[in-house]
Design an enzyme around this catalytic site. Structure first.
Site, PDB file in Angstrom:
ATOM      1  N   LYS A  35       0.812  -1.216   0.000  1.00  0.00           N
ATOM      2  CA  LYS A  35       0.000   0.000   0.000  1.00  0.00           C
ATOM      3  C   LYS A  35       0.850   1.272   0.000  1.00  0.00           C
ATOM      4  CE  LYS A  35      -0.665   0.256   5.014  1.00  0.00           C
ATOM      5  NZ  LYS A  35       0.169   1.455   5.198  1.00  0.00           N
ATOM      6  N   THR A  36       1.993   1.251   0.725  1.00  0.00           N
ATOM      7  CA  THR A  36       2.843   2.453   0.746  1.00  0.00           C
ATOM      8  C   THR A  36       3.421   2.717  -0.634  1.00  0.00           C
ATOM      9  OG1 THR A  36       3.408   1.967   3.047  1.00  0.00           O
ATOM     10  CG2 THR A  36       4.779   3.574   1.911  1.00  0.00           C
ATOM     11  N   ASP A 220      -3.581   7.503   4.242  1.00  0.00           N
ATOM     12  CA  ASP A 220      -3.114   6.155   4.547  1.00  0.00           C
ATOM     13  C   ASP A 220      -3.852   5.631   5.777  1.00  0.00           C
ATOM     14  OD1 ASP A 220      -1.617   3.853   4.451  1.00  0.00           O
ATOM     15  OD2 ASP A 220       0.186   4.733   5.311  1.00  0.00           O
ATOM     16  N   GLU A 221      -3.964   4.305   5.894  1.00  0.00           N
ATOM     17  CA  GLU A 221      -4.609   3.653   7.060  1.00  0.00           C
ATOM     18  C   GLU A 221      -5.995   4.253   7.320  1.00  0.00           C
ATOM     19  OE1 GLU A 221      -3.320   1.062   8.068  1.00  0.00           O
ATOM     20  OE2 GLU A 221      -1.144   1.170   8.175  1.00  0.00           O
ATOM     21  N   GLN A 251      -8.206  -4.945   8.808  1.00  0.00           N
ATOM     22  CA  GLN A 251      -7.148  -4.620   9.758  1.00  0.00           C
ATOM     23  C   GLN A 251      -7.533  -3.446  10.659  1.00  0.00           C
ATOM     24  OE1 GLN A 251      -2.892  -5.192   8.435  1.00  0.00           O
ATOM     25  NE2 GLN A 251      -3.819  -5.003   6.400  1.00  0.00           N
ATOM     26  N   ARG A 605       1.331 -11.344   9.999  1.00  0.00           N
ATOM     27  CA  ARG A 605       2.675 -10.802  10.260  1.00  0.00           C
ATOM     28  C   ARG A 605       3.737 -11.824   9.858  1.00  0.00           C
ATOM     29  NH1 ARG A 605       1.362  -6.445   9.447  1.00  0.00           N
ATOM     30  NH2 ARG A 605      -0.580  -7.494   8.955  1.00  0.00           N
TER      31      ARG A 605
END
Length: 726
Positions: A35-36, A220-221, A251, A605
Site C-alpha cells: 500500500k505504501t 493512509d490507514e 485490519q 505478520r
C-alpha cells in the site's frame, strides 16, 4: 512521456490504482500488498504525468515514522525534493494550520502544546482546586473523558449529564480545563484536531483557501480514522478535490481508542463517483498462511471483501501447539526459537505475539533463563511497568518500613490527600533526626507537627501499611500479593483509567499474583523469607536490561503493537477463549469481529513460519484455570494445520489442496531425564501418585512439576525425587 519508473515495479491492480483517472478512489489494500508503494507511486504519477503541482497535494498518515518514510520514498521516486506538498500526520497537519491561522483560531501566536503528562498534571490541579476526591474522580478518567469527547467533536457546553452526578462533575472538570487552557494559550493533542475542525467550519475564507489549494488528498490507514479526522477530511475535500483513501477494513483493530470502521464503509456514500480497487496480491506470506488467514476473516460478516493470494511457495503448515500450561507453552516457544537460531537465523526475525500485555512475563522469564536477548516492542518489561512497581513498593514497605524509595512512591498512590508540603516536612524531619521517612512520620504524628487534615491522611497511610502487614508472615506469597493489591486500593485506582490501558494495568496486577504463586526460591535465596526472596527476584528481573534497538533480539509485543510489522517466524500465544478473544468482547458481535481482525493481523505478520499455541490450564489472577481453545483456531481449516501436543504429534497427511508440508523444525523433546516425560503418571514415596505437568532444565539438573492427587502441585529435583512410572 516515459512512465516506466512509475508503473514497471507494480502489479496489475497496483497499476490500476496508481494510474486511475482523477476521481475519488478507495483502495482496499490487504496485508503485505504494497500500500505504501501505491501511495507514493500515485503521487509521482500525479506530479510527473498529470502535471499536478506538488503545492496541491496533501498526504496524511498516522505516525511520524510513516510520514517520514512516505516523504523519503516520494523524493527517491521523483528524484527531487517533495517541496510544496504537505506530507504528515493528522496532528502535524492540524498544528501547521493552527500556526498559520492562530488569530482566526482564537489562539495566541505562541500557543504551547501539552503532551499527555502535561495534560494529566493540569487536570490533577483542577481536581485539587475543586476539592474532589481522586479516589472518586481519578485524573486518568477525567483525561480519557475529555479526549474522547474532543475526538467526537464535542465541547463541554454541548454535553448533558441527564441527572448523573458523576457525569455532571466530569463535564464541570472538562469546562474548567477548557477555560484554563484557553487562558494559558495551551493546546493538547485532541484539541489540535478539534480546534482545526472549528477553524475550517467557522471561517469560510480559510476553508476555501485550503480547498482551492489541496486538489489532491491522499490518506493512509483510512480504516483507523476517528470521527473528527474523518470530518476534517470531508471538510477539506469538499466537492472539488479528489480523495485517494487507502485502507483495509480487515485490519481495523483500534476501536477501543476511537477508530471508526464505519468510516471506510461510509466512504462510498459520502463521496461522489467512488471507484474501488482491491490490492489482493500479498508479497509477504506463504500460500498456507494466507489461506488460513482468509478462512479466518471470512467469518466476519460486515466486510468490504477481498481474498489475499501470492505467487510464492506453499510453505510449512501452521503449527498449533496444545500446552499443558503457560510454562510449557513458553518452554515450547523458546525451544523453537533456539532451533531457529541454531540454523543460523537472526533472532530479530522471530516474534512472540500475545493479546494481553501481562502474558509477556512468562516468556521474559524463560528467555532470561536461556540467556536469549529480547526486546519488548513498544512497551516496558513486566517488572518495569508502573502498576507493578507500585504494588511491589507496597510489598517492600510491608517487608521493610525503612525503604524510603518505596515510601515516597506509594505514600500518595492512590491519592489520599498527602501533598507536597507534607512530604517536605517528612523529608526535613527525617534529615534532622537521621531517620527513615517512616520513622519521621511516626515522630511527626507523636509531636503533632502537621495540620489536622494532613495528619489524618498520613495517619491513615501508616495504619494501612501496619494492617496490611498483620499476619503476612503466615500468608502464602500469592495471597499476600493479592491482599496487598486489593487493600492498597491500586486495583480500584486503575479501574478508573478507562479504555484498553486501564484494563491492561488490571491484568498486569493479576499477573503479579500469578508470578507470586509460581515463584520458586533458588538455593541462593534459601536463607530469605519468601517475600524478601520474591522482591529480590523482581529487582533482579527489572535490572536485566532490554536489548537495544540495534541488537539482534527476539521481539515480544502485543498484537496491537505488531500491526505494520513482519517477521519470518511468528508465535501467536494464548489463543484461548476468554483471553483471545478477550472475555470483554465475547458477548458483543462488533467487538468479537474486531478481535477476529486482530487475530488476522497477527497471522499475516508471519512470512514463513506461523505457530499458534494455547494451554489446557493457565494461571490467571493467582489461581489455575482450565482453558478451551479459541474459536479462532477452529475457524482455520484443518488442511492448513499441523497439531502438536507434548506427548504426541498429530500431523495431517500430505494435502494436495495446499501442497504444504509439516514444518521440519518441529521435533518435540518429550523426554526430560531418565525416562521421565511430560504427561507421564508417576508415584512418589511421600506424595503418592501424580502427573508430570512441567519441567525446567535437562539431565541431572532437571526439575519437574508434579500434580499429585492428594498433595497438590510440587516441584522436585528429578535426580533425587526417586519417581517411579505407573
Amino acid at each position: 512521456m516515459d512512465v516506466s519508473h512509475i508503473l514497471d515495479p507494480l502489479n496489475d491492480a497496483q497499476r490500476e490504482a496508481v494510474s486511475a483517472q482523477d476521481q475519488n478512489l478507495l483502495i482496499i489494500a490487504g496485508a503485505g500488498s504494497g500500500k505504501t508503494r501505491v501511495l507514493t507511486h500515485r503521487i509521482a504519477w500525479m506530479v510527473q504525468v498529470e502535471g499536478t503541482s506538488p503545492y496541491g497535494i496533501l498526504a496524511v498518515t498516522f505516525t511520524n515514522k510513516a510520514a517520514a518514510e512516505m516523504r523519503g520514498r516520494i523524493e527517491h521516486l521523483m528524484g527531487a525534493p517533495a517541496g510544496g506538498m504537505w506530507v504528515g500526520t493528522f496532528h502535524g497537519i492540524a498544528h501547521r494550520l493552527l500556526r498559520a491561522h492562530w488569530q482566526e483560531a482564537n489562539l495566541p501566536k505562541t500557543f504551547q502544546i501539552l503532551d499527555s503528562d502535561d495534560q494529566y498534571r493540569v487536570i490533577k490541579r483542577i481536581l485539587k482546586s475543586l476539592d474532589l476526591d481522586e479516589s472518586q474522580y481519578a485524573p486518568r478518567e477525567a483525561q480519557w473523558f475529555i479526549n474522547a469527547k474532543k475526538d467526537e467533536g464535542l465541547r463541554a457546553d454541548k454535553l448533558h449529564d441527564n441527572g448523573d452526578h458523576h457525569l455532571h462533575e466530569l463535564i464541570r472538570i472538562y469546562k474548567i480545563y477548557e477555560e484554563q487552557c484557553q487562558r494559558g494559550g495551551m493546546v493538547d493533542f485532541a484539541e489540535l484536531l478539534l480546534r482545526t475542525h472549528e477553524l475550517l467550519n467557522n471561517v469560510p475564507s480559510v476553508l476555501e483557501q485550503y480547498r482551492r489549494r489541496f486538489s489532491k488528498i491522499l490518506v493512509d490507514e483510512f480504516q483507523d480514522t476517528n470521527t473528527i479526522q474523518y470530518s476534517l477530511l470531508k471538510l477539506l475535500a469538499g466537492n472539488e478535490s479528489s480523495m485517494f483513501a487507502v485502507g483495509d477494513d480487515d485490519q481495523s483493530i483500534y476501536g477501543w481508542r476511537g477508530a471508526k470502521i464505519e468510516n471506510i464503509h461510509q466512504y462510498n456514500r459520502d463521496f461522489a463517483n467512488v471507484r474501488t480497487v482491491r490490492l489482493e496480491q500479498n508479497y509477504r506470506s506463504t500460500k498456507t498462511i494466507l489461506g488460513a488467514s482468509n478462512a479466518l476473516i471470512s467469518n466476519n460478516s460486515d466486510r468490504l471483501g477481498k481474498e489475499l493470494w501470492t505467487d510464492g511457495s506453499e510453505g510449512d503448515l501452521i503449527t498449533v501447539y496444545t500446552a499443558f500450561n503457560e510454562r510449557d507453552e513458553a518452554n515450547f516457544v523458546i525451544q523453537q526459537i533456539t532451533k531457529w537460531m541454531d540454523e543460523g537465523n537472526p533472532r530479530n526475525e522471530s516474534a512472540i505475539l500475545y493479546r494481553s500485555n501481562a502474558q509477556s512475563r512468562v516468556f521474559e522469564e524463560a528467555l532470561i533463563r536461556q540467556r536469549i536477548p529480547y526486546r519488548v516492542y513498544g512497551g516496558l518489561r513486566f517488572f518495569e511497568r508502573m502498576e507493578i512497581k507500585d504494588a511491589l513498593a507496597y510489598m517492600r514497605l510491608i517487608a521493610n518500613r525503612d525503604d524510603d524509595a518505596s515510601f515516597e512512591r506509594v505514600v500518595n498512590t492512590p491519592t489520599r490527600g498527602i501533598g507536597q508540603r507534607t512530604l517536605e516536612i517528612l523529608r526535613a524531619t527525617a534529615n534532622e533526626n537521621k531517620k527513615s521517612l517512616w520513622q519521621a512520620a511516626v515522630i511527626i504524628m507523636e509531636n503533632k507537627l502537621l495540620p489536622a487534615r494532613a495528619a489524618t491522611a498520613l495517619h491513615a497511610f501508616l495504619v494501612l501499611i501496619n494492617d496490611m502487614s498483620k499476619g503476612s508472615d503466615n500468608l502464602p506469597l500469592h495471597e499476600l500479593a493479592e491482599q496487598t493489591i486489593e487493600s492498597s486500593g491500586l486495583k480500584e485506582h486503575f479501574k478508573k483509567e478507562k479504555g484498553e490501558k486501564g484494563s491492561a494495568r488490571i491484568e498486569n496486577l493479576d499477573e503479579l499474583i500469578t508470578a507470586a504463586r509460581s515463584f520458586i526460591q533458588s538455593e541462593e535465596e534459601a536463607d530469605l523469607d519468601p517475600l524478601s526472596a520474591f522482591l529480590s527476584h523482581a529487582s533482579l528481573e527489572a535490572g536485566e536490561q532490554q536489548g537495544s534497538e540495534w541488537e539482534d533480539c527476539v521481539q515480544l509485543m502485543t498484537l496491537h503493537s505488531a500491526k505494520g510489522l513482519e517477521f519470518d517466524t511468528v508465535f501467536l500465544c494464548g489463543v484461548e477463549e476468554g483471553l483471545f478473544p478477550h472475555q470483554r468482547s465475547v458477548d458483543e458481535p462488533g467487538r468479537l469481529e474486531e478481535e477476529r481482525r486482530l487475530c488476522y493481523v497477527g497471522m499475516t505478520r508471519a512470512k514463513k513460519h506461523l505457530f499458534i499455541s494455547h494451554a489446557e490450564m493457565r494461571r490467571l489472577h493467582g489461581s489455575d484455570n482450565y482453558c478451551t481453545p479459541s474459536r479462532f483456531i477452529s475457524e482455520i481449516p484443518k488442511e492448513y494445520v499441523n497439531e502438536v501436543r507434548p506427548m504426541t504429534s498429530m500431523t495431517p497427511s500430505y494435502n494436495h489442496k495446499t501442497k504444504a508440508k509439516p514444518s521440519s523444525a518441529i521435533k518435540i523433546e518429550v523426554e526430560i531425564t531418565d525416562g521421565l516425560k511430560l504427561g507421564q503418571r508417576v508415584t512418589h514415596a511421600k506424595f503418592g501418585e501424580g502427573v508430570i505437568v512441567n519441567y525446567e532444565g535437562h539431565g541431572s539438573h532437571a526439575r519437574v512439576q508434579v500434580n499429585f492427587n492428594h498433595a497438590g502441585s510440587k516441584w522436585l529435583v528429578a535426580a533425587y525425587a526417586n519417581l517411579a512410572t505407573v
